[in-house]
Enzyme design. Structure first.
Site, PDB file in Angstrom:
ATOM      1  N   GLU A 162       0.652  -1.148  -0.055  1.00  0.00           N
ATOM      2  CA  GLU A 162       0.295   0.233   0.163  1.00  0.00           C
ATOM      3  C   GLU A 162       0.827   1.544   0.090  1.00  0.00           C
ATOM      4  O   GLU A 162       0.261   2.019   0.831  1.00  0.00           O
ATOM      5  CB  GLU A 162      -0.761   0.068   1.518  1.00  0.00           C
ATOM      6  CG  GLU A 162      -1.194  -0.959   1.379  1.00  0.00           C
ATOM      7  CD  GLU A 162      -2.806  -1.470   2.546  1.00  0.00           C
ATOM      8  OE1 GLU A 162      -2.698  -0.843   3.086  1.00  0.00           O
ATOM      9  OE2 GLU A 162      -3.600  -2.383   2.934  1.00  0.00           O
ATOM     10  N   ASN A 204       1.529  -4.594  -3.784  1.00  0.00           N
ATOM     11  CA  ASN A 204      -0.451  -5.188  -3.362  1.00  0.00           C
ATOM     12  C   ASN A 204      -0.230  -3.736  -2.526  1.00  0.00           C
ATOM     13  O   ASN A 204       0.582  -3.232  -1.844  1.00  0.00           O
ATOM     14  CB  ASN A 204       0.754  -6.403  -1.431  1.00  0.00           C
ATOM     15  CG  ASN A 204      -0.653  -6.946  -0.986  1.00  0.00           C
ATOM     16  OD1 ASN A 204      -1.634  -6.903  -2.254  1.00  0.00           O
ATOM     17  ND2 ASN A 204      -1.238  -7.394  -0.090  1.00  0.00           N
ATOM     18  N   HIS A 239     -10.245  -6.400  -2.150  1.00  0.00           N
ATOM     19  CA  HIS A 239     -11.435  -5.703  -1.337  1.00  0.00           C
ATOM     20  C   HIS A 239     -12.666  -5.425  -2.484  1.00  0.00           C
ATOM     21  O   HIS A 239     -12.636  -4.351  -1.959  1.00  0.00           O
ATOM     22  CB  HIS A 239     -10.772  -4.917  -0.441  1.00  0.00           C
ATOM     23  CG  HIS A 239      -9.967  -5.676   0.121  1.00  0.00           C
ATOM     24  ND1 HIS A 239     -10.120  -7.191   1.191  1.00  0.00           N
ATOM     25  CD2 HIS A 239      -8.290  -5.710   0.564  1.00  0.00           C
ATOM     26  CE1 HIS A 239      -8.870  -7.348   2.033  1.00  0.00           C
ATOM     27  NE2 HIS A 239      -7.808  -6.333   1.271  1.00  0.00           N
ATOM     28  N   GLU A 267      -5.797 -10.660  -1.160  1.00  0.00           N
ATOM     29  CA  GLU A 267      -6.515 -10.788  -0.300  1.00  0.00           C
ATOM     30  C   GLU A 267      -8.126 -10.444  -0.662  1.00  0.00           C
ATOM     31  O   GLU A 267      -8.983  -9.726  -0.322  1.00  0.00           O
ATOM     32  CB  GLU A 267      -6.667  -9.600   0.224  1.00  0.00           C
ATOM     33  CG  GLU A 267      -4.824  -8.685   0.714  1.00  0.00           C
ATOM     34  CD  GLU A 267      -4.432  -7.659   1.242  1.00  0.00           C
ATOM     35  OE1 GLU A 267      -5.734  -6.993   1.955  1.00  0.00           O
ATOM     36  OE2 GLU A 267      -3.766  -7.258   2.380  1.00  0.00           O
ATOM     37  N   ASP A 269     -12.510 -10.129  -1.084  1.00  0.00           N
ATOM     38  CA  ASP A 269     -13.372 -10.147  -0.416  1.00  0.00           C
ATOM     39  C   ASP A 269     -14.589  -9.367  -0.867  1.00  0.00           C
ATOM     40  O   ASP A 269     -13.952  -8.598  -1.988  1.00  0.00           O
ATOM     41  CB  ASP A 269     -13.169 -10.008   0.625  1.00  0.00           C
ATOM     42  CG  ASP A 269     -12.709  -9.397   1.136  1.00  0.00           C
ATOM     43  OD1 ASP A 269     -12.477  -7.883   0.128  1.00  0.00           O
ATOM     44  OD2 ASP A 269     -12.104  -8.600   2.484  1.00  0.00           O
TER      45      ASP A 269
HETATM   46  O1  G2I Z   1      -7.374  -4.081   6.134  1.00  0.00           O
HETATM   47  C1  G2I Z   1      -7.732  -5.035   5.242  1.00  0.00           C
HETATM   48  C2  G2I Z   1      -6.688  -5.167   4.846  1.00  0.00           C
HETATM   49  C3  G2I Z   1      -5.776  -4.247   4.029  1.00  0.00           C
HETATM   50  N1  G2I Z   1      -4.580  -5.029   3.143  1.00  0.00           N
HETATM   51  C4  G2I Z   1      -3.296  -5.426   4.188  1.00  0.00           C
HETATM   52  C5  G2I Z   1      -4.025  -6.264   5.137  1.00  0.00           C
HETATM   53  O2  G2I Z   1      -2.588  -6.509   6.208  1.00  0.00           O
HETATM   54  C6  G2I Z   1      -5.719  -5.776   5.747  1.00  0.00           C
HETATM   55  O3  G2I Z   1      -5.576  -6.370   6.639  1.00  0.00           O
HETATM   56  C7  G2I Z   1      -6.608  -6.387   8.140  1.00  0.00           C
HETATM   57  C8  G2I Z   1      -6.214  -7.430   8.977  1.00  0.00           C
HETATM   58  O4  G2I Z   1      -7.910  -8.167   7.768  1.00  0.00           O
HETATM   59  C9  G2I Z   1      -7.089  -7.047  10.353  1.00  0.00           C
HETATM   60  O5  G2I Z   1      -7.729  -7.858  11.140  1.00  0.00           O
HETATM   61  O6  G2I Z   1      -5.686  -5.471   8.625  1.00  0.00           O
HETATM   62  C10 G2I Z   1      -6.004  -4.413  10.114  1.00  0.00           C
HETATM   63  C11 G2I Z   1      -4.942  -4.524  10.394  1.00  0.00           C
HETATM   64  O7  G2I Z   1      -4.915  -2.824   9.574  1.00  0.00           O
HETATM   65  C12 G2I Z   1      -6.285  -5.998  10.873  1.00  0.00           C
HETATM   66  O8  G2I Z   1      -7.059  -4.722  12.452  1.00  0.00           O
HETATM   67  C13 G2I Z   1      -6.328  -5.387  12.832  1.00  0.00           C
HETATM   68  C14 G2I Z   1      -7.677  -4.258  14.186  1.00  0.00           C
HETATM   69  O9  G2I Z   1      -6.928  -3.122  13.284  1.00  0.00           O
HETATM   70  C15 G2I Z   1      -6.772  -3.816  14.835  1.00  0.00           C
HETATM   71  O10 G2I Z   1      -8.002  -3.967  16.532  1.00  0.00           O
HETATM   72  C16 G2I Z   1      -6.384  -5.537  16.338  1.00  0.00           C
HETATM   73  O11 G2I Z   1      -5.974  -5.623  17.153  1.00  0.00           O
HETATM   74  O12 G2I Z   1      -6.101  -6.852  13.622  1.00  0.00           O
HETATM   75  C17 G2I Z   1      -5.570  -6.017  14.733  1.00  0.00           C
HETATM   76  C18 G2I Z   1      -5.526  -7.852  15.441  1.00  0.00           C
HETATM   77  O13 G2I Z   1      -6.499  -8.759  14.857  1.00  0.00           O
END
Ligand code: G2I
Length: 468
Positions: A162, A204, A239, A267, A269
């Site tokens: 990103e 990515n 996404h 990724e 969805d």
């Molecule tokens: O935002 C969706 C994806 C966009 N591209 C990069 C990916 O790495 C990203 O994944 C998401 C995860 O699916 C989430 O699970 O990235 C988020 C963070 O930017 C993740 O969220 C975080 C929560 O914001 C936190 O509160 C939490 O502590 O996940 C953390 C671990 O569970």
């Protein structure tokens, strides 16, 4: 490029044949081609079907664990390979959860895709406060230590994630850019290449699935990195929003592939407004099928990863108020229409019978049920621009006098000529009937009944046989 896929598939077919020969058991056509899971179908195509994994759930939730193990041949850490987890304090690495995921993947014969080395989000505070040479050194240390640790276990990395903003293709104004200037992107790839020369190195991002200012900027960055031999692949997060698969997505991925890159949907969805409905789920199934077909149509597509298992595992509702249900499995772990659509796009068939565990598959002489028949398409020659298949019918305990076969092409194949059958086509569905003299098949016998020349990537889809 088409040849790469063909070669890999021919190789897989060769291994299957060798294993069958070695075991001294002729697998029935039905079982040899049983692709009732996403990973079974993707393995046959020689591509990855991946999933983003939450390691806590992997350890504590049996339903979750079973789906990850059964349905996917590749995994990506949803969070635990990000910098804040791997290096929470400067110089102190914490590989525990990531190692758990890698061990699980190895037990289950899955590849591990690395996400992500350099990102503006989920980075520890200490690194966000650095700049200049100190920050550059920290970037190198992180990349080197992490890639060394996972060398041989993680086959590809999102080296930078990103790095382009949503504003007209300008670079994202992150602490990396502010602290190091534009050269940090090339530097990151140089450090990564040095650390593990065998890993595939990717950029990515999201909202680059179609052709737009943001993906144009990536195209430019990719050209530069390819010229320096530093980039191997481009990751399209995808996404997506219900009903909004970009019309030029295939064209977009193709232009990156034409640079000599692998492309990957990293990724996937497809979110919708809640509450969802059956009709929305059907639309979602079509959207998923389209995206997966875009990948399977491209020889250089290394795979598709979905960003989570069940709808309740998705990040979407936390970020997009009132939206959700973007994945392949319902909250209880049951399969959604989108699951069947992805399986179909991968050339699998939900209705095929899977051989029970721990039993030897029946041999070829086991006939189908009385009055019934089975059929098999076998590719016998493949010269790249076309291929020849022969088709055989096996009768059950009663002789067959007349047969109609139907099948679905997995990824846009077609028949350019055929012999000894009446063929009609509707969309991707083909129906083939006997031409009189070849209608009969003796009880329990197999007869080669017709043949055809196919175009597109060669395929041996499962066939339904109707006797009479
Ligand atoms: O935002 C969706 C994806 C966009 N591209 C990069 C990916 O790495 C990203 O994944 C998401 C995860 O699916 C989430 O699970 O990235 C988020 C963070 O930017 C993740 O969220 C975080 C929560 O914001 C936190 O509160 C939490 O502590 O996940 C953390 C671990 O569970």
């Amino acid at each position: 490029m088409l040849q790469t896929r063909t070669r890999r598939r021919a190789w897989i077919a060769g291994i299957v044949a060798a294993v069958v020969a070695f075991a001294g058991v002729a697998l029935s056509a039905q079982y040899a081609h049983a692709q009732t899971t996403l990973r079974g179908a993707a393995d046959a195509l020689g591509i990855d079907i991946g999933v983003a994994v939450d390691v806590n759930k992997l350890q504590n939730d049996q339903t979750y664990r079973d789906i990850v193990a059964t349905e996917f041949n590749s995994v990506t850490a949803e969070n635990v390979m990000k910098m804040e987890t791997l290096q929470p304090s400067k110089g102190q690495y914490n590989f525990g959860q990531a190692d758990t995921l890698v061990a699980f993947a190895q037990q289950n014969g899955q590849s591990v895709y690395g996400h992500t080395l350099v990102w503006h989000s989920q980075s520890p505070d200490w690194v966000e406060n650095e700049s200049g040479q100190t920050l550059r050194q920290s970037m190198q240390d992180h990349i080197t230590t992490v890639m060394d640790h996972f060398e041989g276990d993680v086959f590809a990395w999102d080296v930078v994630n990103e790095v382009v903003s949503d504003n007209n293709g300008q670079l994202r104004d992150s602490f990396w850019l502010q602290g190091l200037g534009e050269s940090y992107i090339t530097d990151a790839f140089e450090f990564a290449r040095q650390a593990d020369p065998n890993a595939d190195l990717y950029m990515n991002d999201y909202s680059i699935d179609g052709i737009n200012a943001k993906s144009d900027r990536y195209y430019e960055l990719a050209q530069g990195l390819v010229n320096q031999g530093l980039l191997d692949g481009m990751g399209f997060q995808a996404h997506l929003i219900l009903g909004q698969v970009p019309g030029n997505m295939e064209q977009n991925l193709q232009r990156f592939a034409d640079l000599g890159l692998k492309v990957r949907i990293t990724e996937l969805d497809i979110r919708m407004d809640l509450p969802s409905s059956q009709q929305m789920f059907e639309q979602q199934a079509q959207d998923f099928e389209r995206v997966v077909n875009i990948c399977t149509n491209l020889a250089d597509c290394s795979g598709v990863t979905v960003w989570g298992v069940r709808d309740s595992d998705s990040w979407v509702p936390d970020v997009f108020d009132g939206q959700g249900d973007p994945l392949l499995f319902n909250d209880d772990g049951s399969k959604k229409p989108a699951y069947d659509a992805v399986l179909n796009a991968l050339g699998g068939d939900p209705d095929e019978t899977t051989p029970p565990d721990d039993t030897t598959p029946p041999d070829e002489t086991t006939p189908p049920a009385d009055g019934d028949c089975t059929a098999r398409i076998e590719v016998v020659n493949d010269w790249g621009s076309g291929w020849q298949a022969n088709v055989s019918v096996t009768a059950g305990q009663a002789a067959v006098d007349g047969w109609t076969l139907t099948w679905d092409w997995p990824s846009g194949q077609s028949i350019s000529s055929s012999w000894n059958a009446d063929i009609s086509t509707s969309g991707s569905t083909v129906t083939a009937g006997d031409v009189g003299w070849n209608a009969g098949v003796g009880a329990g016998q197999t007869r080669e009944v017709f043949g055809f020349i196919g175009s597109g990537t060669s395929a041996e889809p499962s066939v339904t046989c109707q006797a009479g």
